[in-house]
Each structure stands twice: as C-alpha cells, then as structure tokens.
Scaffold this motif. Structure first.
Motif, short mmCIF file in Angstrom:
data_model
loop_
_atom_site.label_atom_id
_atom_site.label_comp_id
_atom_site.label_asym_id
_atom_site.label_seq_id
_atom_site.Cartn_x
_atom_site.Cartn_y
_atom_site.Cartn_z
N GLY A 1 0.85 -1.19 0.00
CA GLY A 1 0.00 0.00 0.00
C GLY A 1 0.88 1.24 0.00
N PHE A 2 0.39 2.32 0.63
CA PHE A 2 1.14 3.57 0.69
C PHE A 2 1.08 4.14 2.11
CE2 PHE A 2 -0.11 3.11 -3.69
CZ PHE A 2 0.98 3.57 -4.42
N LEU A 3 2.25 4.42 2.68
CA LEU A 3 2.30 5.13 3.95
C LEU A 3 2.25 6.63 3.67
CD1 LEU A 3 5.10 3.28 5.98
CD2 LEU A 3 2.63 2.83 5.96
N TYR A 4 1.68 7.39 4.62
CA TYR A 4 1.70 8.85 4.48
C TYR A 4 2.03 9.49 5.81
CZ TYR A 4 -3.05 8.88 6.51
OH TYR A 4 -4.14 8.71 7.34
N ALA B 1 9.69 13.46 3.04
CA ALA B 1 8.77 12.97 2.01
C ALA B 1 7.41 12.71 2.63
CB ALA B 1 9.31 11.71 1.36
N ALA B 2 6.36 12.90 1.83
CA ALA B 2 5.00 12.81 2.35
C ALA B 2 4.39 11.42 2.19
CB ALA B 2 4.12 13.84 1.66
N VAL B 3 4.73 10.72 1.11
CA VAL B 3 4.13 9.41 0.82
C VAL B 3 5.22 8.42 0.48
CG1 VAL B 3 2.49 8.15 -0.64
CG2 VAL B 3 2.04 10.54 -0.05
N TYR B 4 5.03 7.17 0.90
CA TYR B 4 6.03 6.13 0.69
C TYR B 4 5.32 4.85 0.23
CZ TYR B 4 9.65 2.67 1.95
OH TYR B 4 10.57 1.64 1.96
N PRO B 5 5.63 4.35 -0.99
CA PRO B 5 5.05 3.07 -1.43
C PRO B 5 5.62 1.95 -0.56
CG PRO B 5 6.00 4.30 -3.27
CD PRO B 5 6.50 4.94 -2.01
N SER C 1 7.83 21.98 -0.16
CA SER C 1 8.62 21.71 1.04
C SER C 1 8.98 20.24 1.21
CB SER C 1 7.86 22.18 2.29
OG SER C 1 7.58 23.56 2.21
N TYR C 2 8.27 19.37 0.49
CA TYR C 2 8.44 17.94 0.70
C TYR C 2 8.50 17.21 -0.64
CZ TYR C 2 6.35 19.67 5.02
OH TYR C 2 6.06 20.42 6.13
N VAL C 3 9.16 16.06 -0.63
CA VAL C 3 9.10 15.16 -1.78
C VAL C 3 7.73 14.48 -1.74
CG1 VAL C 3 10.02 13.04 -2.78
CG2 VAL C 3 11.58 14.76 -1.83
N PRO C 4 6.97 14.53 -2.81
CA PRO C 4 5.64 13.91 -2.77
C PRO C 4 5.69 12.39 -2.58
CG PRO C 4 5.76 15.51 -4.54
CD PRO C 4 7.17 15.32 -4.04
N LEU C 5 6.59 11.72 -3.32
CA LEU C 5 6.60 10.25 -3.32
C LEU C 5 8.03 9.75 -3.16
CD1 LEU C 5 4.47 7.98 -3.71
CD2 LEU C 5 5.03 8.01 -6.15
N ALA C 6 8.32 9.14 -2.01
CA ALA C 6 9.68 8.66 -1.71
C ALA C 6 9.93 7.32 -2.38
CB ALA C 6 9.88 8.54 -0.20
N LEU C 7 10.56 7.37 -3.55
CA LEU C 7 10.86 6.15 -4.28
C LEU C 7 12.03 6.40 -5.21
CD1 LEU C 7 9.99 3.19 -5.00
CD2 LEU C 7 8.68 4.19 -6.89
N GLY C 8 12.98 5.49 -5.21
CA GLY C 8 14.12 5.59 -6.11
C GLY C 8 14.15 4.41 -7.07
N THR C 9 14.99 4.52 -8.10
CA THR C 9 15.07 3.46 -9.10
C THR C 9 16.46 2.86 -9.23
OG1 THR C 9 15.49 5.08 -10.85
CG2 THR C 9 13.19 4.48 -10.44
N ALA C 10 17.37 3.25 -8.36
CA ALA C 10 18.76 2.77 -8.46
C ALA C 10 18.83 1.25 -8.36
CB ALA C 10 19.63 3.42 -7.39
N ASP D 1 17.80 4.85 0.93
CA ASP D 1 17.64 6.30 0.81
C ASP D 1 16.16 6.70 0.92
OD1 ASP D 1 20.37 6.66 0.38
OD2 ASP D 1 20.17 6.58 -1.79
N SER D 2 15.31 5.93 0.26
CA SER D 2 13.87 6.22 0.28
C SER D 2 13.30 6.05 1.68
CB SER D 2 13.13 5.31 -0.71
OG SER D 2 13.58 5.51 -2.02
N GLN D 3 13.73 4.99 2.37
CA GLN D 3 13.30 4.79 3.76
C GLN D 3 13.67 6.00 4.61
OE1 GLN D 3 15.33 1.01 4.66
NE2 GLN D 3 13.33 0.11 5.05
N HIS D 4 14.91 6.44 4.50
CA HIS D 4 15.40 7.57 5.30
C HIS D 4 14.67 8.87 4.93
CE1 HIS D 4 19.42 5.26 5.92
NE2 HIS D 4 18.50 4.87 6.77
N GLN D 5 14.36 9.00 3.66
CA GLN D 5 13.67 10.20 3.19
C GLN D 5 12.29 10.33 3.84
OE1 GLN D 5 12.69 10.50 -1.15
NE2 GLN D 5 14.29 12.06 -1.11
#
Length: 407
Positions: A129-132, A246-250, A163-172, A236-240
């Motif tokens: 889901g998505f955390l917020y 960041a406001a939302v995290y998949p 002020s915030y990253v909308p969606l904390a997700l990377g593709t590395a 990185d996404s977890q820490h963000q």
C-alpha cells in the motif's frame, strides 16, 4: 564448516533443525516461538539455523544434494521451492495435520502447477500500500486518497507546496519500481487474479488496455519522485520518509517495523487507490514464506508434530503480532495489535487479494520476466519509456521466451 552443518542436519532423534533465510527472526524463534511449542511438546528440541538471504537458495540446494539439510525448511514462494520438490527433496503435505487450516488460495505458492500436490505449509504473506506522513497531510489539509484522481490531486498539492518530496521512491536498485509500486497499483487495472491468470493462459497480453493503463498510471506517478530518483536506493527512500522529508512512501508491509522505531514519525496507510469511485478494490497480498519437511529427515514423526503446531491458532497469533507486517495465511481469526498492520490486514475483507502478476509460471523463461519488469518499470519512472512502449517491451519478451510455458 560443512562438517558442522552435517552434524547439525543429522542431530539426535529428539532434535529438529529448521533452516531459514530469516536471520532477523532468530531471537524470536529461540526466545518465543520454540518455547511456546515446547510447553506442549516436552522432549522435542528445535534448533533454528538461519542462512543469509542472499546465500540461502544456493546453500540449501547444495546441502540437499549432500544430505546435510535440517529437518524443516523455510520455503520461498513458487519456483524456488517447486524446484526442491521436483528434485525429490520435500515431502508431500496434503492431508497432514495442520494443513486443514489453509484455504486453496493460500496454498498456491507451494503447490505443483496442477494444484494436486502441496509441498510446503503456508506461513505468512506481505501486503502492499502507501504510507503517508500524518503531520504533513494535516499541515497541507490533505486526506488519504481513495481514487486515482484523488491520489494525483494530493501529490500535486504536495509538489506545489515545494517543502516535501511527494513520493519517496528511487530506481537505483530497480526492484522497488516493480515490487512495491507497479505490482501494487496494477491489480486495480487488470482486476487482480482475473488478469494475472489470463496472462498465464495466453488469453491476455501486456499490450491489452488494462495493462497499458497500469503502466500509464505509473508514468504519471513518476512526476512526483525526488529529483535524485535515478540514483536513490531503497535505504535512501526509507530515510527520506522517516526523516519527514517525504509525504508518501510506497510500502511493503515488511517496512512497518522499521518505521515504528522512528521517534516522532506519525504515519498512516492507505490502499492502492481504485481507478474511480465505486470501483471494486484489489490489493497485493503476496505469499512470502512457507515451511516444508525434508523428505530424508531422520525424525519425521516429531517434524510433523511441529508442522501441526505451525498450522495452529497459537502460532498464527504469535507470528503475526511479533513479526510485524507478515500476516498469517491460515484461516484462523487473528487480532492484529499493530494499528498499521491491522488496517492493512482488514483490506483482505474489503478488497479482493492478488499476488505479483509474474510470480507464478511466467518467471521461468530466459531472461526472467521478474528481471525484465525491474528494468522496464525503472525506465518508466525515469522517463525513458511511455506506458505503451513499456507494455510492448514486456509483451515482446513474453511472446519470445514464455510461449512454451503457457497451458
């Protein structure tokens, strides 16, 4: 080292050795789960023997070949465990005590393709889901979205605020693009198991409208990733998200315990938004771990006693509530104590569950569909592919490599 393993794998008659890749669960098994079993089964000793996740599959296969594996084996879902069964390493479990507590859908990941033989007992699944961030949502006067349009509106508002990253997700690392995003949002487009099974049978293609629409939706979400997305790792996404940047995290539910430890972080969760108000909802409820019995175990009588307990209400309750974010696959009613976990488990009742679209059968070609999806979804999120082109690339690979696997 091999000699030590051999001694462990052929322990005395009163000792069972359990293999697993879940290294982090060692303390739980040794201080909670095994003592709980032992209360009702005095005289049966159990040794939990984990191997690093990245080494587990190859190590297990090698040690089965040399006869040095323990009595009980933690089973990966689908092909990895099916390979162990096809080589004659795992016992058939159909009709064994404890197996009656699992519905047919829970057995899917540990059965032969014809569903006639089950070789591992289901233990737990993970839900997506998505955390917020509650503080950010409150500050910006936002509500958890239920539809695709509402989700995009929420992300627009966060991006506009700046002020915030909308969606904390990377593709590395690529895998998150598929496993925590695409296969999470996709079931609402291809109608969960209906679309997944249609791909296996050849009645559907990734170039069909429903699958293209899922890629298109993912493409829309790419506009809300951090500027560093192409070089941003999972950590990185977890820490963000944990830091409030960041406001939302998949999310995969396995992440809940990580964020629970972050002081001051207030977060909620919402299910993958449906396409439009009133649509039926689908969630990704993916089988993660099962338990099988070594066909050549020297202590099968005790192994089956332990397996029966693993199918019990007591085990399901302890495991679900102590391994936060891993949900029992049994039909026992479990009172989940973690509030986020409880909400996610309740989605099973409100929505229809599905598994990762490529997990069953379709990963067997070369190159693996899993690896192809990682690359394609990362390219979509990095702006290198349109939804239509992504669908065509995946379907071309499927047509070339997987035709013979279809029934």
């Amino acid at each position: 080292m091999l000699c030590a393993t051999a001694v462990m794998g052929t322990a005395n008659a009163g000792t069972l050795v359990m293999e697993s890749w879940r290294v982090d669960d060692k303390a739980l098994w040794e201080t909670v789960l095994i003592p709980a079993f032992s209360k009702g089964h005095p005289g049966i000793d159990i040794k939990f023997s984990p191997t690093a996740p990245t080494e587990y599959d190859s190590s297990l296969l090698a040690r089965f070949g040399s006869g040095t594996v323990g009595d009980l084996v933690a089973c990966r879902p689908f092909d990895v465990s099916q390979t162990l069964y096809s080589k004659g390493y795992l016992d058939k479990l159909d009709g064994k005590p404890g197996m009656e507590h699992f519905e047919a859908t829970a057995l899917l990941a540990w059965q032969s393709d014809d569903a006639r033989t089950t070789f591992c007992m289901p233990v737990a699944s993970v839900i997506h889901g998505f955390l917020y961030n509650k503080k950010i949502f409150k500050k910006l006067n936002l509500q958890a979205p239920k539809t695709e349009a509402e989700f995009l509106s929420v992300l627009d508002a966060i991006k506009k605020n700046g002020s915030y990253v909308p969606l904390a997700l990377g593709t590395a690392e690529k895998w998150e693009a598929t496993q925590t995003l695409f296969t999470s949002i996709g079931p609402n487009y291809w109608r969960g198991e209906t679309g997944r099974k249609a791909l296996i049978s050849g009645k559907a293609k990734f170039t069909d409208a429903a699958f293209v629409a899922a890629f298109d939706y993912e493409k829309k979400l790419s506009a809300y990733l951090p500027n560093t997305a192409s070089t941003q790792s999972y950590s990185d996404s977890q820490h963000q998200f944990a830091s409030g940047r960041a406001a939302v995290y998949p999310v995969g539910s396995w992440d809940i315990s990580y964020f629970n430890q972050v002081a001051g972080l207030e977060f909620g969760v919402f299910a993958p938004p449906v396409r439009a108000a009133g649509d039926k909802c689908y969630i990704l409820d993916h089988m993660d771990i099962g338990i099988g019995i070594n066909k050549k175990s020297r202590n099968k009588e005790d192994a089956y006693k332990f397996l029966e307990w693993l199918g019990s209400q007591e085990f399901a309750d302890i495991y679900t509530n102590r391994v936060t974010g891993f949900f029992s696959l049994s039909n026992h009613l479990i009172a989940v104590r973690d509030p986020i976990g409880k909400q996610m488990m309740e989605w099973r009742t409100a929505c229809e569950s599905s598994i990762r679209v490529n997990a069953q059968i379709l990963n067997r070609g070369q190159p693996s569909l899993e690896q192809e999806l990682w690359s394609v979804n990362a390219d979509v999120l990095n702006g290198n592919l349109s939804g239509k082109d992504a669908a065509s690339r995946i379907q071309n690979g499927l047509s070339a490599s997987y035709k013979s696997l279809r029934k």
